[in-house]
Design a protein around this motif. Structure first.
Motif, PDB file in Angstrom:
ATOM      1  N   SER A 165      -4.900   6.933   0.982  1.00 16.58           N
ATOM      2  CA  SER A 165      -4.017   7.838   0.244  1.00 16.58           C
ATOM      3  C   SER A 165      -4.761   9.096  -0.175  1.00 16.58           C
ATOM      4  O   SER A 165      -5.976   9.080  -0.394  1.00 16.58           O
ATOM      5  CB  SER A 165      -3.464   7.141  -1.001  1.00 16.58           C
ATOM      6  N   TRP A 166      -4.027  10.206  -0.294  1.00 16.16           N
ATOM      7  CA  TRP A 166      -4.583  11.429  -0.873  1.00 16.16           C
ATOM      8  C   TRP A 166      -4.536  11.382  -2.403  1.00 16.16           C
ATOM      9  O   TRP A 166      -5.087  12.240  -3.081  1.00 16.16           O
ATOM     10  CB  TRP A 166      -3.822  12.655  -0.394  1.00 16.16           C
ATOM     11  N   ILE A 167      -3.859  10.403  -2.949  1.00 12.64           N
ATOM     12  CA  ILE A 167      -3.752  10.283  -4.403  1.00 12.64           C
ATOM     13  C   ILE A 167      -5.013   9.618  -4.941  1.00 12.64           C
ATOM     14  O   ILE A 167      -5.462   8.600  -4.417  1.00 12.64           O
ATOM     15  CB  ILE A 167      -2.517   9.446  -4.795  1.00 12.64           C
TER      16      ILE A 167
ATOM     17  N   TYR B   9       0.869  -1.176   0.000  1.00 11.85           N
ATOM     18  CA  TYR B   9       0.000   0.000   0.000  1.00 11.85           C
ATOM     19  C   TYR B   9       0.909   1.230   0.000  1.00 11.85           C
ATOM     20  O   TYR B   9       1.687   1.421   0.939  1.00 11.85           O
ATOM     21  CB  TYR B   9      -0.909   0.017   1.232  1.00 11.85           C
ATOM     22  N   VAL B  10       0.825   2.002  -1.032  1.00  6.75           N
ATOM     23  CA  VAL B  10       1.642   3.209  -1.155  1.00  6.75           C
ATOM     24  C   VAL B  10       0.725   4.415  -1.041  1.00  6.75           C
ATOM     25  O   VAL B  10      -0.293   4.507  -1.736  1.00  6.75           O
ATOM     26  CB  VAL B  10       2.421   3.228  -2.484  1.00  6.75           C
ATOM     27  N   SER B  11       1.095   5.356  -0.180  1.00  2.00           N
ATOM     28  CA  SER B  11       0.183   6.427   0.195  1.00  2.00           C
ATOM     29  C   SER B  11       0.815   7.802   0.040  1.00  2.00           C
ATOM     30  O   SER B  11       1.925   8.043   0.536  1.00  2.00           O
ATOM     31  CB  SER B  11      -0.257   6.221   1.649  1.00  2.00           C
ATOM     32  N   GLY B  12       0.099   8.711  -0.631  1.00  2.00           N
ATOM     33  CA  GLY B  12       0.458  10.119  -0.634  1.00  2.00           C
ATOM     34  C   GLY B  12      -0.077  10.750   0.639  1.00  2.00           C
ATOM     35  O   GLY B  12      -1.273  10.709   0.908  1.00  2.00           O
ATOM     36  N   GLN B  13       0.811  11.341   1.442  1.00  2.00           N
ATOM     37  CA  GLN B  13       0.445  11.741   2.798  1.00  2.00           C
ATOM     38  C   GLN B  13       0.162  13.235   2.967  1.00  2.00           C
ATOM     39  O   GLN B  13      -0.150  13.673   4.073  1.00  2.00           O
ATOM     40  CB  GLN B  13       1.564  11.345   3.765  1.00  2.00           C
ATOM     41  N   LEU B  14       0.272  14.000   1.929  1.00  2.00           N
ATOM     42  CA  LEU B  14       0.067  15.448   2.057  1.00  2.00           C
ATOM     43  C   LEU B  14      -1.035  15.897   1.109  1.00  2.00           C
ATOM     44  O   LEU B  14      -0.974  15.662  -0.092  1.00  2.00           O
ATOM     45  CB  LEU B  14       1.359  16.209   1.733  1.00  2.00           C
TER      46      LEU B  14
END
Length: 555
Positions: free
Chosen positions: A356-358, A34-39
């Motif tokens: 994620s934010w993505i 799981y790859v997550s954009g955090q901002l």
């Protein structure tokens, strides 16, 4: 089988805030990722109600790395909305700036951001300078700055860093890890080029600034053309640009390409096992006209690694969903953050957990990989550009096949080949520009009257940029931007799973790799860095009704 969960937060040596969470079995094999954009970033909201002619200057602030790309894509989206045709010379100037950015981005990515996943500084300290000169000749007839004195100087510089405790970028790495495959002398070669690439970066930035006014955040692209007319008409400025490109070309051919051959040799087993591979779905929109019959890159789509069946690109097949991203599931896609678990891990167990934010772009309901590897595989397979000879030469020298490029090291190889190819064609574009200046109208603006145009328009622009496919689109009502939307290359590559359960390129590349030491997960970092993540570009939001979503006060 009980899975272990490993979290890396934040992933460093990238642009932006990236988190990686992987599930590992008892053998250290990654079974899920799981790859997550955090901002969260809401740049499109800032663009609402603005004059569309100002969109480029604001959109260029989406990122501090990809400024030229967003600047140009935004301006061209406005031009497409108003059906404005840009003069030939202005188009060439824009292409020259873009191509110089390709070279800068690729070189900086490998040497400053990715190199330390392959290079062990501690091992380089014991290298023999004279033997290093011999080693360098295995990969190039005339290696870059290949002298005993140069390598001795690099060793002294490294030792001074260590003795003074000022390791800087060399600090907090996993030196001594079994994943490092290079000999002491090979490490020294690459580290010497690490320092040379710092100088390279300043010089290629100067080339971009000659026509851009400055970099990052160039100023010269405007709706209808460019403003750097005097630079274009000044022979000295043209010569200055060419001088910087010639120096860049020298570094690429005598350092960057040979270094990729060195990696291909040292990591041959890893390449052949396709460590870091994705599903083989590739997307490219093509572009950058070299002459009337040829473009720099071909457009097309590859499914499941089938290079023999290139599908035509169709923008109507693109969708973007948010079922597993931190947005509400309604039409407006409002920010909707859900808490993490008590142990700090993301809520990823359930199929409807958001992490994620993505957002989740899809092409024909499939996740896609974009970037240099997609451009090379599609252009090579269609055989309608001039890139094939560059690819063939590298593959022959390295005893690799085209299919071998679908891996972690392969993405780096593709960036280097693309840099070599792009640099060569910058000279052809400069020749085109000089001919146009001699014989054609050098006016760089179209004659259009903004006040006489319709009040309501829609426009979009697809553009190939260093990391892959970039889309800017907007709606204009009453001469103001109502809605704005961006899908960046990292949005494609770092997409979350969405309700379809499909992994994006980042996550797919992580599944199957073996982590030998969970306290030093360099294998995960190496895979992620190979994509050159740019999270500032990837996270955006739009309200389709054009209303304010939230107000923020910054202290």
């Amino acid at each position: 089988m009980l899975m272990k969960k490993l979290v890396i937060d934040p992933v460093t040596r990238i642009e932006g805030h990236l988190r990686a969470e992987v599930e590992i079995d008892d053998n250290g094999i990654v079974q899920e990722a799981y790859v997550s954009g955090q901002l969260f970033r809401g740049i499109e909201i800032i663009l609402q109600n603005r004059d569309p002619r100002d969109a480029g200057l604001l959109a260029g602030r989406i990122c501090g790395v990809c400024t030229n790309s967003h600047f140009r894509a935004s301006i061209q989206a406005v031009e497409n909305a108003y059906n404005i045709v840009v003069p030939k010379n202005a188009q060439i100037i824009r292409d020259l700036m873009s191509m110089a950015l390709f070279i800068q981005d690729h070189v900086v990515h490998f040497y400053q951001l990715h190199l330390l996943d392959f290079v062990d500084v501690t091992k380089a300290l014991v290298a023999n300078a004279q033997e290093t000169t011999i080693e360098a000749h295995k990969y190039c007839d005339k290696p870059f700055r290949n002298s005993t004195s140069h390598y001795e100087s690099t060793l002294e510089k490294l030792k001074n860093f260590v003795d003074a405790g000022r390791l800087g970028p060399f600090n907090s790495n996993f030196f001594g890890h079994s994943e490092y495959k290079l000999s002491a002398e090979q490490n020294l070669i690459l580290l010497s080029h690490y320092f040379e690439a710092l100088t390279f970066q300043t010089k290629i930035s100067k080339a971009i600034a000659i026509f851009g006014g400055k970099t990052p955040h160039p100023q010269s692209i405007v709706v209808g053309g460019v403003t750097s007319v005097m630079d274009m008409l000044n022979p000295q400025r043209l010569n200055d640009f060419l001088f910087e490109i010639k120096e860049a070309n020298d570094f690429i051919n005598r350092a960057y390409i040979p270094d990729m051959k060195l990696l291909a040799s040292a990591y041959k087993d890893e390449i052949k096992s396709k460590s870091g591979k994705t599903l083989g779905n590739y997307l490219c929109v093509g572009g950058y006209e070299i002459n009337e019959s040829m473009k720099l890159f071909s457009s097309g789509v590859i499914y499941d690694g089938n290079f023999l069946d290139i599908k035509e690109f169709d923008s109507s097949k693109i969708t973007e969903e948010v079922q597993r991203a931190w947005y509400s599931d309604d039409e407006k896609q409002e920010p909707f953050y859900t808490d993490i678990n008590e142990d700090g891990t993301l809520r990823t167990v359930k199929n409807d957990d958001k992490y994620s934010w993505i957002k989740a772009p899809r092409y024909g309901n499939k996740t896609m990989e974009t970037g240099p590897i997609a451009r090379i595989l599609i252009s090579y397979s269609k055989n309608d550009t001039a890139i094939n000879s560059f690819v063939d030469n590298f593959l022959k020298d390295s005893s690799l096949s085209l299919e071998d490029l679908n891996c972690t090291v392969g993405r780096n190889i593709c960036r280097a080949i693309e840099s070599q190819y792009v640099c060569e064609y910058i000279f052809k574009l400069m020749s085109n520009l000089i001919q146009n200046i001699k014989y054609d109208d050098t006016n760089t603006y179209t004659n259009y009257n903004f006040a006489d145009m319709k009040k309501d328009y829609k426009g979009s622009n697809f553009l190939e940029v260093p990391r892959g496919v970039l889309l800017h689109s907007l709606n204009i009502e009453n001469e103001k931007i109502k809605n704005y939307q961006v899908i960046a290359p990292t949005t494609w590559n770092a997409t979350p799973k969405n309700s379809d359960g499909l992994r994006g390129a980042y996550e797919e590349a992580l599944v199957g790799i073996k982590i030998s030491d969970t306290s030093k997960p360099i294998e995960v970092l190496k895979v992620l860095h190979s994509f050159d993540p740019c999270l500032a570009c990837a996270v955006h939001i739009i309200d389709t009704k054009g209303k304010n979503l939230s107000n923020y006060k910054i202290h």
